[in-house]
Design an enzyme around this catalytic site. Structure first.
Site, PDB file in Angstrom:
ATOM      1  N   ASP A  44       0.812  -1.216   0.000  1.00 49.57           N
ATOM      2  CA  ASP A  44       0.000   0.000   0.000  1.00 49.57           C
ATOM      3  C   ASP A  44       0.846   1.266   0.000  1.00 49.57           C
ATOM      4  O   ASP A  44       0.657   2.143  -0.838  1.00 49.57           O
ATOM      5  CB  ASP A  44      -0.955   0.014   1.198  1.00 49.57           C
ATOM      6  CG  ASP A  44      -2.171  -0.881   0.973  1.00 49.57           C
ATOM      7  OD1 ASP A  44      -2.451  -1.218  -0.198  1.00 49.57           O
ATOM      8  OD2 ASP A  44      -2.827  -1.235   1.964  1.00 49.57           O
ATOM      9  N   ARG A  98       1.609   5.859  16.874  1.00 43.28           N
ATOM     10  CA  ARG A  98       1.112   6.783  15.856  1.00 43.28           C
ATOM     11  C   ARG A  98       1.401   8.259  16.126  1.00 43.28           C
ATOM     12  O   ARG A  98       1.853   8.970  15.231  1.00 43.28           O
ATOM     13  CB  ARG A  98      -0.391   6.555  15.621  1.00 43.28           C
ATOM     14  CG  ARG A  98      -0.719   5.130  15.154  1.00 43.28           C
ATOM     15  CD  ARG A  98       0.056   4.775  13.881  1.00 43.28           C
ATOM     16  NE  ARG A  98      -0.192   3.421  13.420  1.00 43.28           N
ATOM     17  CZ  ARG A  98       0.718   2.442  13.394  1.00 43.28           C
ATOM     18  NH1 ARG A  98       1.943   2.662  13.833  1.00 43.28           N
ATOM     19  NH2 ARG A  98       0.415   1.253  12.928  1.00 43.28           N
ATOM     20  N   ASP A 116      -5.935   3.845  12.804  1.00 44.02           N
ATOM     21  CA  ASP A 116      -4.683   4.564  12.588  1.00 44.02           C
ATOM     22  C   ASP A 116      -4.869   5.850  11.779  1.00 44.02           C
ATOM     23  O   ASP A 116      -4.202   6.846  12.033  1.00 44.02           O
ATOM     24  CB  ASP A 116      -3.651   3.640  11.937  1.00 44.02           C
ATOM     25  CG  ASP A 116      -3.140   2.596  12.932  1.00 44.02           C
ATOM     26  OD1 ASP A 116      -3.117   2.906  14.141  1.00 44.02           O
ATOM     27  OD2 ASP A 116      -2.783   1.484  12.511  1.00 44.02           O
ATOM     28  N   SER A 130      -2.914  -9.225   8.470  1.00 41.23           N
ATOM     29  CA  SER A 130      -2.437  -7.849   8.523  1.00 41.23           C
ATOM     30  C   SER A 130      -1.746  -7.695   9.867  1.00 41.23           C
ATOM     31  O   SER A 130      -2.338  -7.931  10.917  1.00 41.23           O
ATOM     32  CB  SER A 130      -3.612  -6.888   8.410  1.00 41.23           C
ATOM     33  OG  SER A 130      -3.228  -5.627   8.906  1.00 41.23           O
TER      34      SER A 130
HETATM   35  N1  ARG Z   1      -6.549  -2.530  16.463  1.00 39.88           N
HETATM   36  C1  ARG Z   1      -5.252  -2.078  16.881  1.00 39.88           C
HETATM   37  C2  ARG Z   1      -5.279  -0.612  17.203  1.00 39.88           C
HETATM   38  O1  ARG Z   1      -6.132   0.069  16.726  1.00 39.88           O
HETATM   39  C3  ARG Z   1      -4.174  -2.427  15.883  1.00 39.88           C
HETATM   40  C4  ARG Z   1      -4.341  -1.827  14.527  1.00 39.88           C
HETATM   41  C5  ARG Z   1      -3.324  -2.287  13.513  1.00 39.88           C
HETATM   42  N2  ARG Z   1      -3.419  -3.722  13.393  1.00 39.88           N
HETATM   43  C6  ARG Z   1      -3.084  -4.473  12.354  1.00 39.88           C
HETATM   44  N3  ARG Z   1      -3.204  -5.739  12.478  1.00 39.88           N
HETATM   45  N4  ARG Z   1      -2.672  -3.967  11.233  1.00 39.88           N
HETATM   46  O2  ARG Z   1      -4.449  -0.124  17.944  1.00 39.88           O
END
Ligand code: ARG
Length: 408
Positions: free
Chosen positions: A24, A105, A134, A185
């Protein structure tokens, strides 16, 4: 395929893109230039202790068309400015998830903004989709730190499936993922791993062992228990088993110890900011171990009313970090409270690691509020038992009055 050419109306001239090396964010580079008329894409890949080799990632950004590819080591600030405050706050979203992804983040956003200013960019960009948390964290953080910067979000708008994205990349000379395609993921850093998608989307399906990398299974964990002692100073972990460690080394050590005993796995249905429930697997061995020990030390060193109030505010702290409000006023205010409480959170906690468990077995502190002469049932007892009678007379008065009125 919605990638129609809109290059006649450039969205920005110079963009700094948060870059991971994945499909991506790689496709974002030619997409920004070809579809959105961006003249120059500078990528930024953060080292958060995830253990990826960063040189190939740096090179891949250049191969994908970036004019400059920056790799930045953010591990130290990640632990001291983000993980340690989360430990002091005992931050567990919905009572369980220690925010390993969420905490990264606001730091990435901060560095992205700094780089944008250094290189004179008029926009920053990220490759988050439109249904995750995110995107919220990046957009809100960037908006707070640099209102003058545009935030470009190609993956939120391009409407391409994964296959279409790979095909778009191939047409631009981006090699499709070589490794056997993983159905998952995964987001990872020194605090832990978040794993979703693929077979995990069925909440009834047990996570296959292959999703884990920082923790061993309970079956594979050693039969012999291991006792570890963690020392805290003003709420920050500073030593393990008598060895003083800098924050990053301490985090690594905690991960190895807890993960080696199969502690720190989490399988949860969580509530995303955008309103959907999702199933996520986490492994955050060190962070969970340190939070558990820290909570215990607070039980020993904080006054009852402070402790109770703090436990309530901790929930608010975890919520706002999850929801992308790191740079907001509530975070600032809560940090003031939390910091004040941590002055006496000094001492050590002994934990026993065994077969997926981390059990508190002892705690001590020079700031302990535990008074042996008050607590003891032995001859040294200093508590005035007779004083209890008058206390209970007054304490129970409203209850007795209410009960009497009800009997009438
Ligand atoms: N749900 C988690 C959060 O919002 C992780 C998000 C990213 N997870 C992922 N498997 N790409 O903090």
């Amino acid at each position: 395929m919605t990638a129609s050419s809109q290059a006649n109306q450039p969205r920005a001239k110079k963009v700094v893109l948060a870059y991971s090396g994945g499909v991506d964010t790689s496709v974002c580079i030619p997409y920004l230039m070809q579809e959105w008329g961006v003249e120059e894409v500078i990528t930024f890949a953060a080292d958060l202790g995830q253990g990826d080799e960063l040189e190939p990632i740096r090179q891949k950004a250049l191969d994908s068309g970036a004019s400059q590819s920056i790799v930045g080591d953010l591990i130290e600030p990640f632990i001291t400015e983000f993980a340690f405050p989360a430990i002091r706050a005992n931050a567990l979203y919905e009572g369980r998830y220690p925010l390993s992804t969420a905490l990264a983040r606001p730091l990435i956003a901060r560095r992205l903004v700094e780089i944008a200013r250094e290189v004179g960019a008029d926009a920053v960009a990220h490759g988050c989709t439109g249904k995750g948390n995110d995107q919220v964290r990046f957009d809100v953080a960037i908006g707070a730190l640099a209102p003058e910067l545009k935030v470009l979000t190609p993956a939120r708008e391009w409407g391409m499936s994964r296959e279409e994205t790979i095909a778009y990349g191939e047409r631009c000379g981006i090699p499709s993922p070589v490794s056997k395609k993983s159905p998952y993921s995964i987001d990872l850093n020194l605090l832990g791993r978040s794993i979703e998608a693929g077979p995990l989307e069925d909440p009834m399906v047990e996570p296959p062992e292959e999703v884990y990398a920082m923790t061993c299974s309970i079956e594979a964990a050693p039969d012999t228990a291991q006792v570890v002692e963690i020392v805290f100073a003003q709420g920050n972990p500073v030593a393990i088993d008598g060895v003083r460690l800098d924050p990053v080394s301490l985090m690594r050590r905690a991960n190895a110890l807890a993960g080696g005993h199969g502690f720190g796995r989490l399988d949860m249905i969580e509530n995303r900011v955008v309103g959907i429930k999702s199933r996520e697997i986490y492994e955050t061995p060190g962070l969970l171990l340190l939070i558990k020990a820290h909570q215990e030390l607070e039980s020993l060193t904080l006054a009852a009313d402070v402790l109770r109030t703090k436990r309530q505010l901790e929930m608010a702290w975890a919520d706002l970090v999850y929801q992308g409000l790191w740079y907001g006023p509530l975070k600032d205010a809560l940090d003031g409270f939390i910091e004040r409480t941590q002055r006496t959170v000094n001492g050590s906690v002994r934990m026993k690691l065994h077969k997926g468990n981390a059990t508190v077995i002892g705690r001590s502190s020079s700031d302990s509020l535990y008074v042996p002469d008050m607590a003891t049932y032995g001859a040294e007892d200093q508590f005035d038992h007779r004083a209890a009678e008058g206390f209970i007379y007054v304490w129970g008065l409203p209850t007795r009055l209410w009960a009497a009125a009800r009997r009438r």
